[in-house]
Design a protein around this motif. Structure first.
Motif, short mmCIF file in Angstrom:
data_model
loop_
_atom_site.label_atom_id
_atom_site.label_comp_id
_atom_site.label_asym_id
_atom_site.label_seq_id
_atom_site.Cartn_x
_atom_site.Cartn_y
_atom_site.Cartn_z
N ILE A 406 0.87 -1.18 0.00
CA ILE A 406 0.00 0.00 0.00
C ILE A 406 0.90 1.23 0.00
CG2 ILE A 406 -1.96 1.13 1.13
CD1 ILE A 406 -2.42 -1.48 2.68
N PRO A 407 1.35 1.70 -1.14
CA PRO A 407 2.38 2.75 -1.21
C PRO A 407 2.03 4.04 -0.51
CG PRO A 407 2.12 1.68 -3.34
CD PRO A 407 1.01 1.18 -2.47
N ASP A 408 0.74 4.41 -0.46
CA ASP A 408 0.38 5.68 0.18
C ASP A 408 0.03 5.52 1.66
OD1 ASP A 408 -1.83 4.19 -0.60
OD2 ASP A 408 -3.10 5.93 -0.95
N LEU A 409 0.35 4.36 2.23
CA LEU A 409 0.07 4.09 3.65
C LEU A 409 0.96 4.95 4.55
CD1 LEU A 409 -1.15 2.31 5.97
CD2 LEU A 409 0.74 0.71 5.53
N LYS A 410 0.38 5.40 5.66
CA LYS A 410 1.15 6.03 6.73
C LYS A 410 0.98 5.20 8.00
CE LYS A 410 1.11 10.90 5.27
NZ LYS A 410 2.58 10.97 5.13
#
Length: 462
Positions: A406-410
């Motif tokens: 999930i590349p945009d995960l924080k």
């Protein structure tokens, strides 16, 4: 011949005067166009800053959020304050906070997504409302300047022009999964104290009923020696809390802040000890669980039955909890409440498994919204000390795998209590492009969760 030459010299002078006039007109035009473009850019920048300030005020809940009129006024004041600090060529921008600010709902129109997980590429559609509503998630600012004066206006026969700008900023919607430590150490005392009047009555009722039922959360002789002989340690109106009681209060208030935040957030929850709860997208567990509305006997029976532990040392009869899938406000986050009440009676702490199940919940294509920011909040009160077959080698490796999926995960991390391994969780937060927080006691823990709930972030959509 001489007279003819003198006549030609006079014609050249006239021609030069004409050319100079033309050049002056072009220069004046270029100067005015540059001033207009610069003024337009400054006005648009001011609008962007003002709209962002309004959306940020909306996300953090300035003023009295329980009163829509007061809340709206506070947001308008934030926008107006930004506009009042902007000038165009030495003059302040004239701005009417009542007439030039509107609220509404921003929704993304259909567009392509990256395998259903990445951010959607459809444009946002802003539906304007004159006033703030419970559904509002955006602020639109439309400043204008009438009669913007031109330096060479009289020469160009145009003395002024009208300038206008528009900017709309929305509160970033979020898909949030909370990953909490449910090992037996969370039943230890040492989370600090709170006044009895400050601990929510329905949570007090829950603790009393669970103790009286003799369930796995409050046994007299629990695995690891962490059981208590009374439901609460109360001294002159002050409760001495276990870490789990403190966590319940923090999560309860987290949910309250989320419900007051504009827009529609989705929440999921999983817990871990020796292994994490199973990720599921199934139906709500038996009985409606909404702490704010009270807990029925049916709900208590479901909690006790599903969580009962007859053999504390082997834990063979513990019913495995199901992690709550992402769920929005329309369902009152019922699964969110139900699942965090279940303890896993084990001394092991498998942070890796918690992160992996949290990522599974966020990656669920049936529930994950492409427009929403995926966020994982991981809490522990101890050290990662066990790994199951198939798990990543370490919490840091699990975080790297989650970011890859999930590349945009924080990922935000919280350590709770003196025995928590802060460095490990600092590393996880760094890999997850988030922040690490440490809480020594219940008051700090509540503040951390409230800050995370109100820190939605904003984005300009037009």
């Amino acid at each position: 011949m001489n007279r003819a030459k003198r006549n030609r010299q006079g014609a050249t002078i006239v021609l030069m005067l004409v050319l100079i006039t033309v050049i002056f007109v072009f220069v004046a035009f270029a100067v005015e166009v540059s001033r207009i473009q610069l003024a337009q850019l400054k006005l648009q920048t001011a609008a962007d800053l003002s709209a962002r300030a309004g959306a940020e005020a909306m996300s953090r809940g300035v003023g009295d959020v329980s009163n829509l009129g007061s809340f709206e006024t506070s947001i308008r004041n934030e926008c107006d304050m930004i506009m009042s600090h902007n000038e165009l060529f030495g003059k302040p921008v004239t701005f009417d906070a009542n007439a030039q600010i509107s609220f509404g709902i921003a929704e993304q129109e259909p567009g392509k997504t990256n395998s259903g997980i990445g951010k959607g590429k459809g444009r946002f559609k802003f539906t304007k409302h004159a006033n703030l509503t419970l559904e509002s998630n955006s602020v639109s600012v439309s400043p204008d300047i009438n009669q913007f004066p031109l330096i060479f206006g009289s020469f160009l026969s145009v003395t002024n022009v009208d300038l206008a700008a528009k900017s709309t900023s929305m509160v970033q919607e979020r898909d949030i999964v909370i990953v909490v430590d449910k090992s037996s150490s969370m039943m230890d005392m040492g989370a600090g104290t709170i006044r009895l009047s400050e601990y929510h009555p329905n949570l007090l009722q829950l603790e009393d009923r669970l103790y009286l039922e003799g369930d796995a959360y409050h046994p007299d002789g629990a695995y690891g020696g962490n059981g208590r002989t009374t439901e609460f340690d109360i001294d002159d109106g002050v409760i001495h809390l276990t870490k789990m009681q403190a966590l319940k209060l923090a999560l309860f208030q987290f949910r309250e802040v989320i419900e007051q935040t504009p827009g529609n957030e989705q929440l999921g929850l999983t817990g871990y000890a020796d292994f994490a709860d199973i990720a599921s997208s199934g139906p709500t567990p038996p009985g409606k669980v909404d702490i704010q509305a009270g807990l029925s006997a049916t709900v208590f029976n479901a909690i006790v039955t599903d969580g009962i532990c007859d053999n504390y040392t082997t834990r063979n009869s513990i019913t495995e909890a199901t992690a709550a899938p992402l769920e929005d406000q329309t369902t009152n986050y019922d699964q969110f409440d139900f699942n965090y009440l279940k303890m896993r009676w084990s001394s092991s702490t498998n942070i890796v498994d918690g992160i992996e199940v949290g990522a599974d919940i966020l990656a669920d294509p049936l529930r994950r919204r492409p427009v929403a920011q995926p966020i994982m909040i991981v809490l522990t009160d101890g050290n990662h000390n066990t790994t199951n077959a198939g798990d990543a080698a370490s919490p840091s490796a699990a975080a790297q795998n989650a970011i890859a999926a999930i590349p945009d995960l924080k990922i935000y991390t919280i350590t709770f209590g003196a025995n928590a391994n802060q460095q490990t969780m600092i590393d996880v937060a760094s890999i997850g492009k988030g922040r690490h927080f440490h809480a020594d006691d219940v008051s700090n823990l509540v503040k951390v969760f409230q800050d995370l709930a109100s820190n939605a972030g904003v984005r300009i959509i037009e």
